[in-house]
Enzyme design. Structure first.
Site, PDB file in Angstrom:
ATOM      1  N   ASN A   1      -1.738   2.485   5.483  1.00 38.46           N
ATOM      2  CA  ASN A   1      -0.795   1.439   5.060  1.00 38.46           C
ATOM      3  C   ASN A   1      -0.417   0.646   6.308  1.00 38.46           C
ATOM      4  OD1 ASN A   1       2.742   1.583   4.216  1.00 38.46           O
ATOM      5  ND2 ASN A   1       1.355  -0.123   4.100  1.00 38.46           N
ATOM      6  N   GLY A   2      -0.726  -0.647   6.309  1.00 39.89           N
ATOM      7  CA  GLY A   2      -0.392  -1.463   7.480  1.00 39.89           C
ATOM      8  C   GLY A   2      -1.523  -2.427   7.781  1.00 39.89           C
TER       9      GLY A   2
ATOM     10  N   ARG B   1       4.037  -0.413  -4.711  1.00 40.74           N
ATOM     11  CA  ARG B   1       3.723  -0.858  -3.342  1.00 40.74           C
ATOM     12  C   ARG B   1       2.412  -1.645  -3.263  1.00 40.74           C
ATOM     13  NH1 ARG B   1       6.828   1.950   0.377  1.00 40.74           N
ATOM     14  NH2 ARG B   1       5.402   1.424   2.043  1.00 40.74           N
TER      15      ARG B   1
ATOM     16  N   CYS C   1       0.840  -1.191   0.000  1.00 46.04           N
ATOM     17  CA  CYS C   1       0.000   0.000   0.000  1.00 46.04           C
ATOM     18  C   CYS C   1       0.880   1.246   0.000  1.00 46.04           C
ATOM     19  CB  CYS C   1      -0.936   0.080   1.192  1.00 46.04           C
ATOM     20  SG  CYS C   1      -2.103  -1.258   1.285  1.00 46.04           S
TER      21      CYS C   1
ATOM     22  N   LYS D   1       6.376  -4.224  -3.784  1.00 45.65           N
ATOM     23  CA  LYS D   1       7.824  -4.073  -3.626  1.00 45.65           C
ATOM     24  C   LYS D   1       8.240  -3.995  -2.171  1.00 45.65           C
ATOM     25  CE  LYS D   1      11.911  -2.443  -5.531  1.00 45.65           C
ATOM     26  NZ  LYS D   1      12.428  -3.775  -5.839  1.00 45.65           N
TER      27      LYS D   1
ATOM     28  N   GLU E   1       8.884 -15.228  -9.980  1.00 48.19           N
ATOM     29  CA  GLU E   1       8.089 -14.082  -9.523  1.00 48.19           C
ATOM     30  C   GLU E   1       7.575 -13.204 -10.662  1.00 48.19           C
ATOM     31  OE1 GLU E   1      10.035 -11.152  -7.067  1.00 48.19           O
ATOM     32  OE2 GLU E   1      11.933 -11.429  -8.097  1.00 48.19           O
TER      33      GLU E   1
ATOM     34  N   LYS F   1      13.831 -15.049  -9.434  1.00 50.01           N
ATOM     35  CA  LYS F   1      13.563 -14.014 -10.449  1.00 50.01           C
ATOM     36  C   LYS F   1      12.584 -14.551 -11.478  1.00 50.01           C
ATOM     37  CE  LYS F   1      14.526 -11.048  -9.161  1.00 50.01           C
ATOM     38  NZ  LYS F   1      15.257 -10.672  -7.989  1.00 50.01           N
TER      39      LYS F   1
ATOM     40  N   TRP G   1      -2.551  -2.879  -1.652  1.00 51.81           N
ATOM     41  CA  TRP G   1      -2.197  -4.301  -1.720  1.00 51.81           C
ATOM     42  C   TRP G   1      -3.044  -4.950  -0.641  1.00 51.81           C
ATOM     43  CZ3 TRP G   1      -0.151  -8.190   1.373  1.00 51.81           C
ATOM     44  CH2 TRP G   1       0.343  -9.317   0.712  1.00 51.81           C
TER      45      TRP G   1
ATOM     46  N   GLU H   1      18.534 -17.395  -6.484  1.00 48.78           N
ATOM     47  CA  GLU H   1      18.101 -16.083  -6.970  1.00 48.78           C
ATOM     48  C   GLU H   1      17.575 -16.176  -8.410  1.00 48.78           C
ATOM     49  OE1 GLU H   1      17.282 -13.391  -5.835  1.00 48.78           O
ATOM     50  OE2 GLU H   1      17.502 -11.888  -7.399  1.00 48.78           O
TER      51      GLU H   1
ATOM     52  N   HIS I   1      19.814 -36.500  -4.353  1.00 44.64           N
ATOM     53  CA  HIS I   1      19.146 -36.878  -3.093  1.00 44.64           C
ATOM     54  C   HIS I   1      17.644 -36.660  -3.177  1.00 44.64           C
ATOM     55  CE1 HIS I   1      23.008 -37.563  -1.289  1.00 44.64           C
ATOM     56  NE2 HIS I   1      23.415 -36.411  -1.805  1.00 44.64           N
TER      57      HIS I   1
HETATM   58  C1  F6R Z   1      12.513 -10.289  -5.235  1.00 40.01           C
HETATM   59  C2  F6R Z   1      12.336  -9.219  -4.276  1.00 40.01           C
HETATM   60  C3  F6R Z   1      11.945  -9.587  -2.897  1.00 40.01           C
HETATM   61  C4  F6R Z   1      12.685  -8.687  -1.902  1.00 40.01           C
HETATM   62  C5  F6R Z   1      12.194  -8.962  -0.478  1.00 40.01           C
HETATM   63  C6  F6R Z   1      12.946  -8.143   0.547  1.00 40.01           C
HETATM   64  O1  F6R Z   1      12.911  -9.807  -6.471  1.00 40.01           O
HETATM   65  O2  F6R Z   1      12.456  -8.073  -4.596  1.00 40.01           O
HETATM   66  O3  F6R Z   1      12.181 -10.927  -2.631  1.00 40.01           O
HETATM   67  O4  F6R Z   1      14.057  -8.927  -2.006  1.00 40.01           O
HETATM   68  O5  F6R Z   1      10.825  -8.667  -0.381  1.00 40.01           O
HETATM   69  O6  F6R Z   1      12.815  -6.787   0.306  1.00 40.01           O
HETATM   70  P1  F6R Z   1      13.853  -5.745   0.881  1.00 40.01           P
HETATM   71  O7  F6R Z   1      15.154  -5.994   0.230  1.00 40.01           O
HETATM   72  O8  F6R Z   1      13.280  -4.412   0.546  1.00 40.01           O
HETATM   73  O9  F6R Z   1      13.912  -5.989   2.357  1.00 40.01           O
END
Ligand code: F6R
Length: 608
Positions: free
Chosen positions: A100-101, A27, A2, A603, A488, A485, A74, A481, A504
């Site tokens: 937001n929260g 957000r 949010c 994000k 997601e 990527k 969100w 990672e 395994h």
């Molecule tokens: C994946 C991604 C998330 C963030 C995670 C932590 O591409 O962006 O997995 O890495 O939500 O976010 P931060 O780094 O802001 O604590």
């Protein structure tokens, strides 16, 4: 999670609120809304779906007035719908609130308010705030908000306006970020810096338990007992231009392409002629760090993967025992915290709820906290004993890319610094590694120039339903990672594994044509990787190999090979991450995904 914005001033309220919401769309983007007051009337426009829907509504029915609040959502409580979109209003349609929260005790409060004949129109936790403010209102919005927040449990940043006091926005922060932008005869509020940058670079960061009264010509701050407090203004160094896509179709692609320059900038900032420099927010003395015997790194998602690479670095270079933990696990476990321990928080946003909670757990135990953070002045940066900034500029794409490679870079430099303090590497070894680091930006650019090669590979595999990513040693986290990527942003299932673990269990998933991305760069575990690739080939997997330039063996083993320039083994995750990011990006684009706004994600994860 949010985003909230607010504006009071002479500019057109519709365009300012809308522009702020576009900046905060990362957000959350399942519904949005705005509200303003004029001549004793509250005007609200809100709608389910992407921000474009709100923009269309405002084009037909713009808000009037010189003061307003806005929200991009969100969903937590209540599905995405017009009713559940914010702003939420009271019974008389005279008070509007954006939030937001999460309000954890909303159910009890709702029951109580229903008994008092309040009428609810949504399933959100936020609506209770509007009704509580109404219930507590006695001629002062400020007092009513203070009374209201004393009843709330959870985390919240709120902004409220009311028809009876059309000259102000009241904001309050507890647990979710809130920033006030100070302009000239105009003032703003927002969850994050990008929403303010078009108007001002002067900001005030609110702390938990603080209330702000935002008027056109002044802003005032109060503690939660209602006592006036003075707050420091800060100047932001990010530019408004850095928020544009600059000709790239997506922020994610722009951010991938920025990485070489970001590393270059950080090299200049961090490596001085005779020493390392971690910036003005790094306060630990060399003595304190030399005495360290144990590091715990806690982070989430991509930042956790960076921390995993950090574990290899701290152990290999500085010989410091290092644990890596996911923040949502760390905060609830009971780790053994003896000796000279440093707890590290790694985070792009500096606002991730679990990482912040982990930091506070460690603080409560009087442990030293170091954070690696991108967003200036964020909560985690402010609550840490020391902070190393990532200097990656605003990261808007929901999938983290440039913050990740900067995290890897900072961890590498920090591990060299610790190894110098602990005498685990001598000067000539450190100098050799510095030389390698300085060559990185050029190598990164070379990889970026070969984007088309990755695109071609992506085209061949775009319809695959399942991917496996494997690596060993310091590139095992790279495999994790790479898989994150891809899944997601493309919604294609992908799992990362240490290559040696395949036999395994996971190798049972491999059948003819199964795509596996294998990281087999020249390293201490290179031969082991070759054997693992052979095992996969014997099961007829299609192996996409990321290898080191000039390695002909790998050419014979991989169905596809992407070469990266030769580099020091512990630096390779930085180079390896670029083809993995580009691979995920192109697969997602080819599948028609909205890469900058993947479904169900936001994000900044500011709720638990
Ligand atoms: C994946 C991604 C998330 C963030 C995670 C932590 O591409 O962006 O997995 O890495 O939500 O976010 P931060 O780094 O802001 O604590």
């Amino acid at each position: 999670m949010c985003g909230i914005v607010g504006y009071i001033g002479d500019k057109d309220i519709n365009s300012v609120l809308m522009a702020g919401l576009w900046r905060l769309e990362y957000r959350g983007y399942d519904s949005s809304g705005v509200a303003s007051v004029l001549d004793g009337d509250l005007e609200v426009r809100k709608v389910k779906g992407r921000l474009m829907n709100l923009q269309k509504i405002l084009a037909e029915r713009p808000l009037s007035g010189t003061l307003g609040i806005g929200h991009t959502r969100w969903a937590t409580h209540g599905e995405p719908s017009d009713q559940n979109a914010h702003p939420q209003v009271d019974c008389k349609n005279s008070i509007a609130v954006v939030h937001n929260g999460i309000i954890e005790n909303y159910y009890t409060l709702k029951e109580e308010l229903i008994k008092k004949k309040h009428f609810f129109k949504s399933n959100t936790d936020t609506e209770i705030i509007a009704h509580l403010i109404e219930e507590n209102y006695n001629g002062s919005l400020k007092e009513s908000v203070l009374k209201t927040v004393s009843r709330l449990q959870g985390s919240y940043a709120i902004a409220a306006i009311c028809t009876a006091e059309p000259d102000k926005i009241i904001v309050y922060r507890y647990g979710s970020p809130l920033i006030v932008g100070i302009g000239n005869k105009e003032n703003l509020i927002a969850s994050d810096i990008p929403a303010l940058l078009d108007h001002t670079k002067n900001i005030v960061i609110m702390n938990d338990g603080e209330l702000g009264i935002i008027k056109r010509d002044k802003v005032e701050f109060y503690n939660n007992e209602g006592k006036k407090i003075e707050k420091e203004k800060k100047k932001i160094t990010w530019s408004a231009e850095s928020l544009e896509k600059e000709g790239f179709p997506h922020y994610m692609l722009k951010e991938i392409h920025e990485q070489a320059d970001i590393i270059d900038t950080n090299i200049k900032l961090r490596i001085r002629e005779k020493d390392f420099d971690f910036g003005e927010n790094f306060h630990f003395s060399p003595q304190e760090l030399a005495n360290l015997s144990h590091i715990i790194i806690q982070a989430c998602g991509t930042s956790w993967h960076a921390g995993y690479v950090g574990k290899y670095l701290f152990e290999d270079f500085a010989r410091i025992r290092t644990e890596i933990d996911i923040s949502s696990e760390f905060r609830y476990r009971n780790p053994i915290m003896g000796g000279e321990l440093l707890v590290m928080a790694i985070t792009q946003s500096g606002e991730t709820a679990d990482t912040l909670a982990g930091l506070r757990e460690a603080k409560a135990k009087f442990l030293k906290i170091l954070s690696l953070v991108n967003v200036q002045g964020s909560t985690i940066a402010r609550e840490s004993d020391s902070t190393i900034y990532l200097n990656a500029g605003p990261e808007i794409g929901v999938a983290s890319t440039k913050a990740y490679t900067s995290q890897l870079f900072q961890l590498y430099i920090l591990s060299l610094y610790l190894s110098k303090l602990k005498w685990t590497l001598d000067d000539s070894e450190i100098n050799k590694k510095i030389k390698e680091i300085k060559a990185l930006p050029k190598k990164m650019k070379k990889i970026l120039e070969k984007e088309n090669e990755i695109k071609k590979i992506a085209k061949k595999f775009k319809d695959a339903k399942d991917f496996m990513f494997v690596g060993r040693g310091i590139n095992y986290p790279s495999a994790l990672e790479g898989a994150l990527k891809l899944k997601e942003i493309s919604y294609i299932h992908a799992t990362g594994y240490p290559a040696g673990e395949m036999k395994h269990g996971p190798i049972a998933l491999i059948s003819e044509g199964s795509p596996v991305v294998a990281i087999a760069t020249k390293s201490s575990v290179y031969d082991k990787m070759l054997s693992n690739i052979e095992e996969l080939r014997s099961r007829k997997a299609k192996v996409i190999v990321i290898g080191t330039q000039g390695d002909d063996i790998i050419k014979k083993l991989g169905s596809e090979v992407f070469y990266i320039p030769e580099c020091e083994e512990n630096l390779s995750p930085i180079l390896v991450s670029i083809p993995l990011q580009l691979f995920a990006y192109h697969i997602a684009v080819l599948n028609g995904r909205d890469v900058d706004r993947p479904r169900n994600l936001a994000k900044s994860v500011t709720v638990e």
